[in-house]
Every structure is written in structure tokens, then in C-alpha cells.
Design an enzyme around this catalytic site. Structure first.
Site, PDB file in Angstrom:
ATOM      1  N   ARG A  27       0.809  -1.220   0.000  1.00  0.00           N
ATOM      2  CA  ARG A  27       0.000   0.000   0.000  1.00  0.00           C
ATOM      3  C   ARG A  27       0.845   1.274   0.000  1.00  0.00           C
ATOM      4  NH1 ARG A  27      -5.205  -0.962   1.307  1.00  0.00           N
ATOM      5  NH2 ARG A  27      -5.469   1.198   1.887  1.00  0.00           N
ATOM      6  N   LYS A 494       2.495  -2.050 -18.068  1.00  0.00           N
ATOM      7  CA  LYS A 494       3.255  -3.003 -17.239  1.00  0.00           C
ATOM      8  C   LYS A 494       4.745  -2.712 -17.331  1.00  0.00           C
ATOM      9  CE  LYS A 494       0.990  -4.317 -15.114  1.00  0.00           C
ATOM     10  NZ  LYS A 494      -0.411  -4.133 -15.056  1.00  0.00           N
TER      11      LYS A 494
HETATM   12  C1  F6R Z   1      -1.293  -1.111 -12.747  1.00  0.00           C
HETATM   13  C2  F6R Z   1      -2.144  -0.959 -11.596  1.00  0.00           C
HETATM   14  C3  F6R Z   1      -2.961   0.277 -11.474  1.00  0.00           C
HETATM   15  C4  F6R Z   1      -4.372  -0.103 -10.996  1.00  0.00           C
HETATM   16  C5  F6R Z   1      -5.184   1.169 -10.720  1.00  0.00           C
HETATM   17  C6  F6R Z   1      -6.605   0.844 -10.331  1.00  0.00           C
HETATM   18  O1  F6R Z   1      -0.613  -2.323 -12.735  1.00  0.00           O
HETATM   19  O2  F6R Z   1      -2.176  -1.802 -10.749  1.00  0.00           O
HETATM   20  O3  F6R Z   1      -3.003   0.979 -12.661  1.00  0.00           O
HETATM   21  O4  F6R Z   1      -4.977  -0.872 -11.983  1.00  0.00           O
HETATM   22  O5  F6R Z   1      -4.578   1.892  -9.709  1.00  0.00           O
HETATM   23  O6  F6R Z   1      -6.658   0.054  -9.195  1.00  0.00           O
HETATM   24  P1  F6R Z   1      -7.938  -0.786  -8.814  1.00  0.00           P
HETATM   25  O7  F6R Z   1      -8.136  -1.814  -9.864  1.00  0.00           O
HETATM   26  O8  F6R Z   1      -7.618  -1.364  -7.490  1.00  0.00           O
HETATM   27  O9  F6R Z   1      -9.088   0.176  -8.758  1.00  0.00           O
END
Ligand code: F6R
Length: 617
Positions: A27, A494
Site C-alpha cells: 500500500r 506493465k
Molecule cells: C497497474 C495498476 C494500477 C491499478 C489502478 C486501479 O498495474 O495496478 O493501474 O490498476 O490503480 O486500481 P484498482 O483496480 O484497485 O481500482
């Protein structure tokens, strides 16, 4: 972002909290800190810029005893990552301590007021302001700590998950949340309590947990039942104690060097778990309670708006191709951060689909609230069970991918696409856009995807060799068309996020409208050229790159001969229906980024400046 954790009970708190911090480090990892207190009522506070491992070094020679502790791992918002700005923070009297995840937006106004009253500050953080505000309120009202926290929070604008205690009362912790997650684990007969941003720090100790809702405050006192109340109207809330399903192996590396690699390899089972009980191929049914229960809304939807951020937004783009192509429903895909502020037109017959792995992304959450206030039906696709988005949406489907710890999203992406594919197939069939035979055929093909992903993962060694050739490239282009255009975007994301190589994704045909100027012999270009996806057109695009000396890494369908002749490297994916190819083409791109990042010595699971759960806007 930021992870908070704490322990109050009969055990030594340090090992529990430090271990919890390590699990929460996804986090944020700009700094780490811990405060401990025992019955001697002394404040033992240790904090440092850097990672939890740095904190562990620092405390080696220190007194770390105590049955009460709070810990924090930081993703900096207010104030640079340094020792002073690290949490926990202490009030001016040295009596109250706090850990905080979130942002206090009006901290500056409050700080000025407190300075007028003689308060001084050691850090640049909003959190230090908040703990002093709590102290000021408590002194002014001569009240208990719980009441002081509650009153102080009514003056606060922003987002928070906080844990606060008074070193003179080492049997009590006050926690509260608005917009940032907070779970409380409950030990037998209330003999111990665990506090954390998610349940991972305490699953080996208890299965009973409460997830606080927004605007709730809980008073945690040893030996007593937890008391929960609403911050704004003081009403009492009956705590909803849930049984955790998570297990310990799921949040450990299981022999892999990195969580990211483990999670890439988990995709066959993660996709299978997303299907489980839903894709009943042999009965010719897709069973999804949350869609079935709202089927009239789905079938009458004039439009679907998908909101998400980052990788989840890319999954949303694949969803657009799927839902328009298969179910013939118009779809718009929006960055949640733009949608929430651009005064969008939302109609009652619109369905808003919010996609989020963590279920905590602040912008996506705000977009959901906006859509709901405009009368839209909001459907969530989340991975984390019980997350804020899962609770805020009208209905939804979990991806069941299991915990994703690596900051770069991998299995979350493919399982989000899996859910979207199931929805598109189901709606396409019910709307008569897909004939019975085609539908049944698609179900069988979908069913075979996990084994195809399994097979595809054997390209790993080949991808590793390609990675060794291009690991020092300063830039990289990713091209794809149709269903694989979003995959090109995801491949580029990525690579840049974990290896810090600049990468861009484009629809292959757009290349000649600008990016082609970048191509020379030092530019690797990853091209997705699957057999049925506008294949000839992509082959022409590959020729255009080749004539400008670009280096081509092509993702092709098994048995391809044409691209093999032109490209520098080819990676084959098993044959499947074009609509399902993103579930396969994504895999080698994840592996390529992974190996390049490892070879460049990057911290794959915790890339710089990032955090897994973006709970600030
Ligand atoms: C890229 C990545 C971020 C998340 C974005 C949304 O690898 O992990 O771009 O996809 O911060 O996060 P969520 O899906 O948790 O809302």
C-alpha cells in the site's frame, strides 16, 4: 494508500505489527513506523524513511516491548518521505498517538488555527495536524478520547482511516474511517484486537472481523465488545462481524521470487475460479446471480458506461469491445478521475460498471457515487471481498482472483476480462445476438482458456531470453488492433511501471499518424498479430516497422508462418476465438515486463512512487 495496522491484547505487539506492516507494504513504502506502549505507559516511537526492513534494522537495539502498538507504512501525500513525516505522529503533549491513511484536505486552515493557540509541528503532514486537533478538542470539551476523535472528525474534510490511542490508557484504541478501508479483527472473548487496512495482517490470529463503513467510529477496549457509532449523528451501529475466508498461503510468495511472478502463474486457476459456478458449459448456461437478478435492467440498458483507473480501465476497454461486438450494447469507457469531475450525462437507463481490483480506488468510488446520485444502476467488478466499491455498488460480481499483492496488476486484469466476457456472452445470447449454437460453442471455448493459459506459461524461458536482449532499450512501442488494442496499452503500462522504460501503446494503424517517426534500429516494437484480428492489416503494419529498421517482437497464433518471416522474435499463443485472445496475449507481455524489470534490478513488487491501492484522488 498507506497501510495502517495495530494490536491491543495480551501478546507482545511488536512481532504482530511488524509482520502486518510487511504484508501491507504493497500500500506504500516511502517510510515506516511503529509506536508501542505497555503498562508502564511509556511512549516507544520508532520511524524512518524507507521500508519496513529499514525500520526493523533501527529497532534492533531498542525497547520494543508492549501489548499495544500501532504501525504505519507510508505512501507520501503531504510532505516528502523523510523521518519527520513518517507516522505514527504524536500530539504536542506527547500523550496521543495516531496512524492515518488518507488526506485531510482542510489541514492548512486547521493548522493555522492550532498555531494561533500555541501548537507546534515537527512535520509537514496533515496527520500531525489531526492528532493535535483531537488533543485540542479533548482539552476544550474535557471529554473521553472517543468523543474527542468524533468531534474533531466532524471538522475535517477529506478521507481517512485512523487509529488513535492515549498512552495513559493502554487498554483502548479509537478507530474511524471515511473513504479509506479499515478492518478490525476480534480475538476470543474480546481478549485481543487487531486493526488493519485489510485483513491480511491478522488472518493467522482470528477469522472474526468487522469492516468499518464510511463515517463510522469504533471504540476498541480490552475485554469489552466493540462499540461502533456514526461520526456525524452519533447514532449507534450494530457491528457486523464477518467470517474471513482468506488463507495464509494466498498472501505468501509460495516459492516464487516475486509476488508478481506468482500472480502471473496463478492465472489459470484465477480464471478458473472466476468461472466457477458461473460458466456451466455442459449445461449451456452462464449463471451470474447479480446479472440474473437485474436482467431486465441489463437487457433494457440504452448504454453501459464503464468507469475505472489504470489496468482496470484497460480491462474496461476490452469490455467495450466485448459488449458492443457480442451483446450489441453501446459502451463508453471512462477514466473514473475524469468522469467524476466533467459533469457527464448519465441517464436512468444507463448501467454504470465500475471495475476495481482493490475496490478502494478513490476516483472510482467517487464516480460510483456520482452515477448513483444521477439515478444510474451501478454494477461493480471487484476482487477484494467486502471492499468499499463492492459495498457501494448496487450489485456486482467478484473476480475471485485471490489476493493480488504485487503492485503491478496481472491476474486482476485477466479475471476482470473474464467477468466481462461472461456478461457479454450472457447478454448477447439473451438478446438474440448470439445464436444458440454459437453461444454453446463459445462456452466450450471459454472453458478451455485456463488450460491454454497454462500451456502458454511455458513460453516463459523464451520470453526471458527476449527480455535479456531488450532490457536496456530506452523506449518501447506496443501495437495491437481491435480486441488487442487495450492489451497493447496494458503491455506498455506493465513495462513502464515496473522497469521504468518509457513505453507507449497504440492501435497498430495509428502508428503512421505520428509514432512511426520514433522507429529506428534501437526501438523494440511489440506487435500483437493474432490470426483472426485484422491479421493482414497488422502484417502490413509490421512491414512498415521493418522497413524502418525497428526490432519486432510479435505475439502470433500458433502455426503462424508469415509474421515469423518478418519479425525478429515471435511468441506463439494457442488458437482461440478472437474475442477471447486478450486473456492469452496479455500473458507474454506480463512476463516480458517482469523479466526486463528483474534484469534491470528493479523492485518488481514495489515499484517506485506507486502503491497498490490508490485511496487518494
Ligand atoms: C497497474 C495498476 C494500477 C491499478 C489502478 C486501479 O498495474 O495496478 O493501474 O490498476 O490503480 O486500481 P484498482 O483496480 O484497485 O481500482
Amino acid at each position: 494508500m498507506c497501510g495502517i495496522t495495530g494490536y491491543l491484547g495480551f501478546r507482545e505487539a511488536y512481532p504482530i505489527v511488524i509482520n502486518g506492516l510487511q504484508r501491507l507494504e504493497y500500500r506504500g513504502y516511502d517510510s515506516a513506523g511503529i509506536v508501542l506502549t505497555s503498562s508502564d505507559k511509556k511512549l516507544k516511537l520508532y520511524k524512518t524513511k524507507g521500508k519496513v526492513s529499514d525500520l526493523k534494522e533501527i529497532v534492533k537495539t531498542k525497547d520494543i516491548t508492549g501489548n499495544l502498538a500501532l504501525g504505519h507504512t507510508r505512501w507520501a501525500t503531504h510532505g516528502i518521505p523523510n523521518d519527520e513525516n513518517s507516522h505514527p505522529h504524536v500530539s504536542n503533549s506527547g500523550r496521543l498517538v495516531i496512524v492515518h491513511n488518507g488526506i485531510i484536505e482542510n489541514y492548512d486552515t486547521i493548522k493555522k488555527e492550532l498555531i494561533k493557540r500555541g501548537y507546534t509541528f515537527q512535520s509537514d503532514t496533515d496527520t500531525e495536524v489531526l492528532i493535535n486537533l483531537i488533543e485540542e478538542v479533548q482539552i476544550k470539551n474535557n471529554c473521553k478520547l472517543g468523543k474527542a476523535v468524533q468531534l474533531a472528525l466532524t471538522n475535517v474534510v477529506g478521507a481517512y482511516a485512523i487509529a488513535v490511542y492515549d498512552i495513559n490508557k493502554p487498554d483502548e484504541v479509537i478507530v474511524a474511517r471515511l473513504g479509506s478501508p479499515l478492518a478490525i479483527g476480534i480475538g476470543e472473548n474480546n481478549s485481543e484486537f487487531f486493526i488493519a487496512s485489510d485483513a491480511s495482517p491478522f488472518i493467522e490470529f482470528t477469522r472474526d472481523a468487522i469492516y468499518l463503513d464510511d463515517e463510522e467510529l469504533a471504540i476498541i477496549k480490552l475485554g469489552k465488545k466493540i462499540r461502533v457509532r456514526k461520526i456525524n449523528d452519533d447514532s449507534i451501529v450494530k457491528p457486523n462481524i464477518q467470517e474471513l475466508k482468506l488463507n495464509l498461503e494466498q498472501i505468501e510468495k509460495g516459492g516464487y521470487d516475486h509476488f508478481m511472478l506468482k500472480e502471473i502463474y496463478e492465472q489459470p486457476s484465477a480464471i478458473f475460479d472466476t468461472f466457477r459456478g458461473r460458466l456451466l458449459a455442459d449445461q449451456g448456461i452462464i449463471k451470474m446471480g447479480s446479472v440474473d437478478n437485474n436482467i431486465t435492467k441489463f437487457l433494457n440498458a440504452k448504454r453501459i458506461i464503464i468507469v475505472a483507473c489504470g489496468t482496470s480501465w484497460h480491462a474496461g476497454l476490452v469490455g467495450e469491445y466485448l459488449l458492443e461486438d457480442i451483446a450489441r450494447i453501446p459502451v463508453e469507457v471512462e477514466y473514473a478521475s475524469e468522469f467524476r469531475y466533467r459533469n457527464p450525462i448519465i441517464n436512468k437507463d444507463d448501467i454504470v460498471i465500475a471495475i476495481s481490483q482493490s475496490g478502494e480506488t478513490a476516483d472510482t468510488l467517487a464516480a460510483i457515487k456520482l452515477a448513483k446520485s444521477n439515478g444510474a444502476f451501478v454494477f461493480g467488478i471487484c476482487n477484494v471481498v467486502g471492499s468499499s466499491i463492492a459495498r457501494e455498488t448496487n450489485s456486482g460480481a467478484y473476480t475471485h482472483a485471490g489476493p493480488e499483492i504485487g503492485v503491478a496488476s496481472t491476474k486482476a486484469f485477466t479475471t476482470q476480462i473474464t467477468v466481462l466476457t461472461l456478461i457479454a456472452l450472457k447478454l448477447g445470447h439473451l438478446k438474440g445476438e448470439l445464436s444458440n449454437s454459437k453461444f454453446h460453442n463459445y462456452l466450450q471455448i471459454m472453458k478451455s482458456i485456463p488450460s491454454k493459459v497454462e500451456k502458454l506459461l511455458t513460453v516463459s524461458a523464451k520470453v526471458e531470453k527476449i527480455a535479456a536482449i531488450y532490457k536496456d532499450a530506452p523506449n518501447c512501442l506496443y501495437l495491437g488492433r481491435g480486441y488487442n488494442f487495450p492489451v497493447a496499452l496494458e503491455g506498455a503500462l506493465k513495462l513502464k511501471e515496473i522497469s521504468y522504460i518509457h513505453a507507449e501503446g497504440y492501435p497498430a494503424a495509428e502508428m503512421k499518424h505520428g509514432p512511426i517517426a520514433l522507429i529506428d534500429e534501437s526501438m523494440p516494437v511489440v506487435v500483437i498479430a493474432t490470426k483472426k484480428g485484422h491479421y493482414e492489416k497488422v502484417v502490413s503494419n509490421i512491414q512498415e516497422i521493418k522497413s524502418r529498421n525497428g526490432r519486432i517482437i510479435a505475439i502470433v497464433t500458433e502455426g503462424d508462418t508469415i509474421v515469423k518471416e518478418i519479425a525478429d522474435h515471435v511468441i506463439e499463443i494457442p488458437e482461440t476465438e478472437e474475442a477471447f485472445t486478450p486473456l492469452l496475449t496479455t500473458i507474454p507481455l506480463q512476463l516480458l515486463s517482469y523479466y526486463i524489470a528483474v534484469m534491470r534490478g528493479c523492485n518488481v513488487d514495489q515499484p517506485r512512487n506507486l502503491a497498490k491501492s490508490v485511496t487518494v484522488e
